[in-house]
Design an enzyme around this catalytic site. Sequence first.
Site, PDB file in Angstrom:
ATOM      1  N   ALA A 198    -153.158-104.217 -22.058  1.00 26.62           N
ATOM      2  CA  ALA A 198    -153.635-102.840 -22.143  1.00 26.62           C
ATOM      3  C   ALA A 198    -155.132-102.679 -21.858  1.00 26.62           C
ATOM      4  O   ALA A 198    -155.558-101.762 -21.171  1.00 26.62           O
ATOM      5  CB  ALA A 198    -153.305-102.303 -23.525  1.00 26.62           C
ATOM      6  N   GLU A 200    -157.187-104.378 -20.126  1.00 26.31           N
ATOM      7  CA  GLU A 200    -157.703-104.855 -18.838  1.00 26.31           C
ATOM      8  C   GLU A 200    -157.605-103.729 -17.807  1.00 26.31           C
ATOM      9  O   GLU A 200    -156.774-103.740 -16.904  1.00 26.31           O
ATOM     10  CB  GLU A 200    -156.925-106.123 -18.437  1.00 26.31           C
ATOM     11  CG  GLU A 200    -157.112-107.223 -19.480  1.00 26.31           C
ATOM     12  CD  GLU A 200    -156.135-108.384 -19.381  1.00 26.31           C
ATOM     13  OE1 GLU A 200    -155.448-108.504 -18.347  1.00 26.31           O
ATOM     14  OE2 GLU A 200    -156.055-109.182 -20.339  1.00 26.31           O
ATOM     15  N   ARG A 264    -146.223-113.151 -22.784  1.00 24.57           N
ATOM     16  CA  ARG A 264    -145.621-114.296 -23.478  1.00 24.57           C
ATOM     17  C   ARG A 264    -144.137-114.030 -23.732  1.00 24.57           C
ATOM     18  O   ARG A 264    -143.496-114.780 -24.435  1.00 24.57           O
ATOM     19  CB  ARG A 264    -146.308-114.532 -24.841  1.00 24.57           C
ATOM     20  CG  ARG A 264    -147.809-114.764 -24.773  1.00 24.57           C
ATOM     21  CD  ARG A 264    -148.161-116.108 -24.131  1.00 24.57           C
ATOM     22  NE  ARG A 264    -149.603-116.327 -24.149  1.00 24.57           N
ATOM     23  CZ  ARG A 264    -150.436-115.883 -23.206  1.00 24.57           C
ATOM     24  NH1 ARG A 264    -149.964-115.209 -22.146  1.00 24.57           N
ATOM     25  NH2 ARG A 264    -151.731-116.130 -23.294  1.00 24.57           N
ATOM     26  N   TYR A 369    -156.092-122.068 -19.068  1.00 26.40           N
ATOM     27  CA  TYR A 369    -155.557-122.686 -20.282  1.00 26.40           C
ATOM     28  C   TYR A 369    -154.044-122.554 -20.228  1.00 26.40           C
ATOM     29  O   TYR A 369    -153.523-121.669 -19.552  1.00 26.40           O
ATOM     30  CB  TYR A 369    -156.106-122.035 -21.554  1.00 26.40           C
ATOM     31  CG  TYR A 369    -156.024-120.529 -21.577  1.00 26.40           C
ATOM     32  CD1 TYR A 369    -154.827-119.867 -21.838  1.00 26.40           C
ATOM     33  CD2 TYR A 369    -157.149-119.745 -21.321  1.00 26.40           C
ATOM     34  CE1 TYR A 369    -154.753-118.479 -21.854  1.00 26.40           C
ATOM     35  CE2 TYR A 369    -157.094-118.359 -21.328  1.00 26.40           C
ATOM     36  CZ  TYR A 369    -155.888-117.729 -21.597  1.00 26.40           C
ATOM     37  OH  TYR A 369    -155.813-116.367 -21.598  1.00 26.40           O
ATOM     38  N   GLU A 392    -157.492-113.041 -12.217  1.00 29.67           N
ATOM     39  CA  GLU A 392    -158.342-112.548 -13.306  1.00 29.67           C
ATOM     40  C   GLU A 392    -159.569-111.938 -12.626  1.00 29.67           C
ATOM     41  O   GLU A 392    -160.398-112.650 -12.056  1.00 29.67           O
ATOM     42  CB  GLU A 392    -158.774-113.688 -14.234  1.00 29.67           C
ATOM     43  CG  GLU A 392    -157.629-114.392 -14.953  1.00 29.67           C
ATOM     44  CD  GLU A 392    -157.114-113.638 -16.181  1.00 29.67           C
ATOM     45  OE1 GLU A 392    -157.714-112.604 -16.549  1.00 29.67           O
ATOM     46  OE2 GLU A 392    -156.114-114.089 -16.753  1.00 29.67           O
TER      47      GLU A 392
END
Length: 431
Positions: A198, A200, A264, A369, A392
């Site tokens: 949300a 971003e 996720r 990561y 990103e």
Amino acid sequence: MDLRHGKVFPSAPLLLKLWITLLLNPGISGAASVDYDGWKVLEVYLESVSDDVIPPTLIKLEDMEAEGYLVVLSVSKVKGISEVTVSPEALEDLTKMQDDGLITFDIISDNLGKELDLETRQKESNILRSPITFDSYMSFNDMTSYLESLEAKHPNRVRVEEVGKSVEMRPIYLVRVTNSIGNNTEKKVIFLHGGIHAREWVSPHSALYVIQNLLTATSFTENIEWQIIPMLNPDGYVYTWESNRLWRKNRASHSTCPGVDLNRNFVYQWGGIGTSDNPCSDIYKGPSAFSEPESQALRDTMLPLDGKVKACITFHSFGQYIIYPWDYSTQVTHPLKAPMHQAGRVMARNIRKQTGAVYRVGNAAVSYYPAAGTSDDWASYAVNVPYVYTIELRDTGSYGFTLPAAQLLPTVNDAWTAVKYMGTLVQSKYT
Ligand code: 0X9
Ligand code: ZN
């Protein structure tokens, strides 16, 4: 207390303070508005550990976040830091922890609230401009009006379909752009999605910018159908406008802590490393894979396209990375790593030439990561997409999620530059 890592943290007096913080800031996990006035942004130093180990300090920070103690803004393996924002009350405790040698941090912003005030003033007025200009952030309603206006303006080139509804029943739109709608059975597909997280905001804007650019020329839509879901998490986005600027998840209510991290919630490797089973965590995986209508909407749109989708890009922020699967493990190398890495490097080079911004390229788990149950791993595994990326976007941390509107246009240009290369690559390789 979250014991999933076998640690009890923070200590009892801190817990007391924590509940005071929660009482003062109920909106962190609940419904009331969060005022970030006086909140500081810290860079917390992370231990250097091997690739498949999560630094203990990061585990502490995630546990503290799940308790509503602070908000984790970013994790940079390369820099060995995590940026977090904390209330003035919580800062006192963190300072005490620093004094006790439990943690090391620097304060990098004195008042997040001030930055957010500036952002509020820069939000777009209610007048919808067409074409949209990207000199200010658009509300969800403005984005919806823009999308709903497209078919009438470009009847032969665009279709806008509702492919699902969010938890709070907002529409999730799929935009299909090609050269002649209707004549598309053999066309290869490039699939883009934005707005999973949300806060971003540059992500859905990038998807809208791509749509606008695809419609101003016909070369990128030759023999390709672009399928774009600009806003996968509309409830979360609206929540960031109305209540908590740093909200990340959707707005599901499976427990007293709302929200599932949609990135996720995909079935491939669901529940693995970099996920949480604590509903209060920002990386909560949900009660089951695909428990959420928003992730289901992406699944149900993409699965029938198995074999047809040649590239899939998902927009996130921030950090300036172009990363590719696998996300879920540092130990398993993707069979298509070499071509994905090579094309990723061209995208980064083109961005650098076009806009000057520097993007790092690499495998998601190693250079960023590990995170399991993500949309990009799922697209790679379940839809057999050969070129899959998470981008990103800007910046590298100065402003992070609250990127000033003046940087919106250069940022969406980074996205468009990367996407254009994917278009030409798919055209030359597959059509
Ligand atoms: O954690 C995420 O879901 C993504 N980063 S973000 O800061 N935008 O939340 C990254 C997902 C890509 N995959 C991996 N990092 N493994
Ligand atoms: Zn994200």
